[in-house]
Design an enzyme around this catalytic site. Structure first.
Site, PDB file in Angstrom:
ATOM      1  CG  PHE A 165      -1.923   1.107   1.200  1.00  0.00           C
ATOM      2  CD1 PHE A 165      -3.035   1.004   0.389  1.00  0.00           C
ATOM      3  CD2 PHE A 165      -1.738   2.261   1.931  1.00  0.00           C
ATOM      4  CE1 PHE A 165      -3.964   2.034   0.326  1.00  0.00           C
ATOM      5  CE2 PHE A 165      -2.664   3.298   1.875  1.00  0.00           C
ATOM      6  CZ  PHE A 165      -3.778   3.188   1.067  1.00  0.00           C
TER       7      PHE A 165
ATOM      8  CG  ASP B 237      -0.082  -2.379   6.678  1.00  0.00           C
ATOM      9  OD1 ASP B 237      -1.191  -2.715   7.137  1.00  0.00           O
ATOM     10  OD2 ASP B 237       0.075  -1.371   5.963  1.00  0.00           O
TER      11      ASP B 237
ATOM     12  CE1 TYR C 284      -9.432   2.930   6.789  1.00  0.00           C
ATOM     13  CE2 TYR C 284      -8.653   4.035   8.764  1.00  0.00           C
ATOM     14  CZ  TYR C 284      -8.487   3.700   7.441  1.00  0.00           C
ATOM     15  OH  TYR C 284      -7.365   4.114   6.788  1.00  0.00           O
ATOM     16  CE  LYS C 285      -7.799  -0.737   5.048  1.00  0.00           C
ATOM     17  NZ  LYS C 285      -8.430   0.136   4.050  1.00  0.00           N
TER      18      LYS C 285
ATOM     19  NE  ARG D  33      -9.954  -2.620  -2.892  1.00  0.00           N
ATOM     20  CZ  ARG D  33      -9.499  -2.111  -1.754  1.00  0.00           C
ATOM     21  NH1 ARG D  33      -8.352  -2.563  -1.229  1.00  0.00           N
ATOM     22  NH2 ARG D  33     -10.169  -1.161  -1.139  1.00  0.00           N
TER      23      ARG D  33
END
Lengths: 422, 422
Positions: free
Chosen positions: A142, A211, A236-237, A394
């Site tokens: 990322f 990560d 928040y995922k 996705r």
């Protein structure tokens, strides 16, 4: 789909809708769906970007605002437990990543925590071996991780080498200070071999920084068991903490006493209210704190994490794999194989093998420029995933609230969109 | 009070309660008090630590949670304007610190922003003069500023020299990279001469970095007019943004193109959704961003800032000085002069001269160890200030919601507590 990425579980589909009903009926986590705000018109498969709202958040946040802030005001730092919230919420995250107590703190953003972890790792590595001057970083990482790694390297006089995760065991050596890897690739959904890669780093005397943004809350991490040194992740995922909710930082207990953060703030001082001019770092996870914690967002996160009460991450993983398996089978059955009415075909970028798969499926569109209009049309038809340039659709699967009927509908609508059906 | 710290405005008090009524009746900002949640039983003089709750926050936050997150979910990044919130809320802060458009961003904590500003300043200073290797820092600074300055120095190969702000003009020179100062001292409430100290830094070719935590929202800063280079401030004191609300970062427009942040994140990339492996910084204030913004806390802050609509900071400053003047006069009249029934005396640490005074009054207790029990008793009697070791009673005056009757009552209760009255 235009190629054979179905795994061994990929038996052909006879009646998808019927099978979905049966799978939902047998799902031991199905009752958790009630804890979230969902609308029947939408299949939400973007929880790998922003998790859905847990119902408990609304009431909790209203209370934090109106009573704790509005009435108690400054007293809430003590009386409402605000001051210790970063550690307390950290303890709620800890079991989900296989961390024993006292190692996780919630604070700042993922990016900021990566800076703490990487510079912390370099300083630790150099205590014993000052010549260690290289950071190995996943080349498909990322982007923030890569940018922060470059910054950490520049600030500590290191260099960065970008490489594929599978190249790490061959590349890590006596010059390596730390290895920064993503547990699950944000684009393809590929799951990395955390135990083996951590061991490879350790064998070479380097530290392993992980990560966990796309794995925390989706699958077992077992940070303690595998000797992870530092880990960082967003909330928040798959943890459903709300937009931009504060991130977490894990520092292995054996390293905490020597963890030397580049962001020493009054909140990580051993005696914050002494307001001492000299910095003396706090013991334990609190050393990862910096400034005054963001109470409103953290309170939302704390309430969101309550849905995990009594939930085993192993069950979540089992359902995640069942969901993605079923999605791949439905896509194979419903989506035209080869260029269809719209001239678009898709193939999965996500590994079919369970051991290599996170909790999302990434479908690459051919031609790539059709991915964005396809996703727009999917969303218009109530199936929400997202699009990543170039050409990737996705779909994230949050086992706490995604049903097999959701999955079947998503694949069906995708087939209609790609097949050109109105 | 035991010494003569009353300013020229310190006329003796004849009837404090009567005068307070008259002052409130003549107060052009009195109507703003209605915009806050306050309770009649409490005099809240701790807004310099945590501002009171603006009424508009509750409804706004409920909407952000239930509609924007709960219903729109991921779509809100665009449709609800989440993505651009750091700049948008920054523009709301900008006029309060005398900043033209495009220079303020809301992001992260004060501490994290100080790291960005200081390392950014060092890098800028060294572009023209690589030998600049010293940071001058206020010796009485809020501790985080000092800790972060030490960290920034260590990461950039600089040294830190702590000194009194008035020593800066004599100390700044060709070796100085940057000067970090607090506009208002958090402990004493002393206001520093920002124009003169900024000019002194510039005359020596150094950059001026200001911490505005205790001045933003309390008095005019005029950042642009005085050529401030970087400024950082929190939003939960005089800006009433809520506990731990995100901080702001000001980067003067003339420096933005060369601002080289130590925290380059995907949110500060020129094209964030390209997800490019190479960092290319965004133009303007967005370059100060890092990771995904904390939407819930930022939405609360945005709603809180709406109370400033049509309010001139000059009027706020005039009322602030009138409040602190009146408080000092009431304290002089009500608090026993010399050791009283409780054996405690107080004297003001805050400069009497208006040009040197922020929006708080700090009273030093003698003996110092009595300050904590005195503050506890004040709070028990409904007068909320706070206590800072050793021996300081702090009273903050937020002109938007503090009345002169509040001030008179606070001083009267302080007199009763110190005089030993039950």
């Amino acid at each position: 789909m235009s190629d054979g990425t179905l795994g061994p579980e990929g038996a052909a589909l006879s009646d998808g809708a019927q099978e979905a009903l049966q799978l939902d009926a047998a799902d031991p986590l199905a009752h958790l769906r009630e804890l979230f705000v969902l609308d029947p018109g939408t299949v939400y498969l973007d929880g790998n970007s922003l998790g859905a709202l847990p119902k408990a958040v609304e009431g909790r946040l209203a209370d934090v605002v109106s009573r704790e802030w509005g009435q108690l005001r400054i007293r809430s730092w003590e009386e409402s437990g605000w001051w210790t919230m970063p550690e307390r919420v950290g303890e709620r995250v800890a079991p989900l990543i296989g961390a024993g107590p006292g190692q996780v703190v919630v604070s700042d953003s993922t990016s900021v925590n990566i800076l703490k972890a990487l510079i912390g790792a370099v300083r630790l590595a150099r205590r014993d071996a000052p010549a260690r001057g290289e950071l190995l970083v996943d080349e498909a990482t990322f982007p923030t991780d890569g940018y922060i790694a470059e910054s950490a390297a520049r600030l500590t006089g290191c260099t960065v080498r970008a490489l594929a995760p599978e190249q790490v065991p061959g590349a890590v050596g006596p010059r390596t200070a730390a290895v920064l890897l993503n547990h699950v690739d944000y684009r393809t959904g590929a799951l990395r071999d955390l135990p083996a890669l951590t061991a490879a780093a350790h064998d070479a005397g380097a530290l392993a920084v992980w990560d966990l943004c796309h794995s925390a809350g989706a699958l077992p991490v077992e940070a303690d068991a595998h000797g992870v040194d530092f880990a960082v992740g967003c909330t928040y995922k798959f943890l459903n903490g709300g937009p931009g909710a504060p991130a977490f930082l894990y520092v292995r207990s054996g390293l905490q006493e020597r963890f030397d953060s580049p962001l020493p703030g009054w909140n990580s001082h051993a005696d914050p209210f002494a307001m001492a001019p000299d910095y003396r770092p706090a013991a334990g996870a609190a050393r990862g704190r910096v400034g005054t914690p963001d109470i409103l967002s953290m309170a939302a996160l704390e309430a969101a994490l309550a849905v995990w009460e009594g939930v085993r991450i192993e069950d979540v993983r089992a359902k995640s794999l069942a969901l993605t398996d079923f999605f791949l089978r439905c896509v194979a059955a419903y989506v035209p194989n080869g260029p269809a009415g719209t001239g678009v075909s898709v193939r999965s970028l996500t590994p079919a093998e369970h051991a290599l798969r996170g909790s999302q499926i990434a479908l690459l569109c051919d031609p790539a420029e059709q991915a964005e209009p396809v996703m727009k049309e999917l969303i218009a038809r109530g199936v929400v995933g997202d699009f990543r340039r170039p050409g990737v659709l996705r779909f994230g699967f949050t086992p706490l609230y995604t049903s097999f009927q959701d999955v079947e509908r998503a694949a069906r609508v995708l087939g209609e969109v790609i097949g050109g059906a109105r």
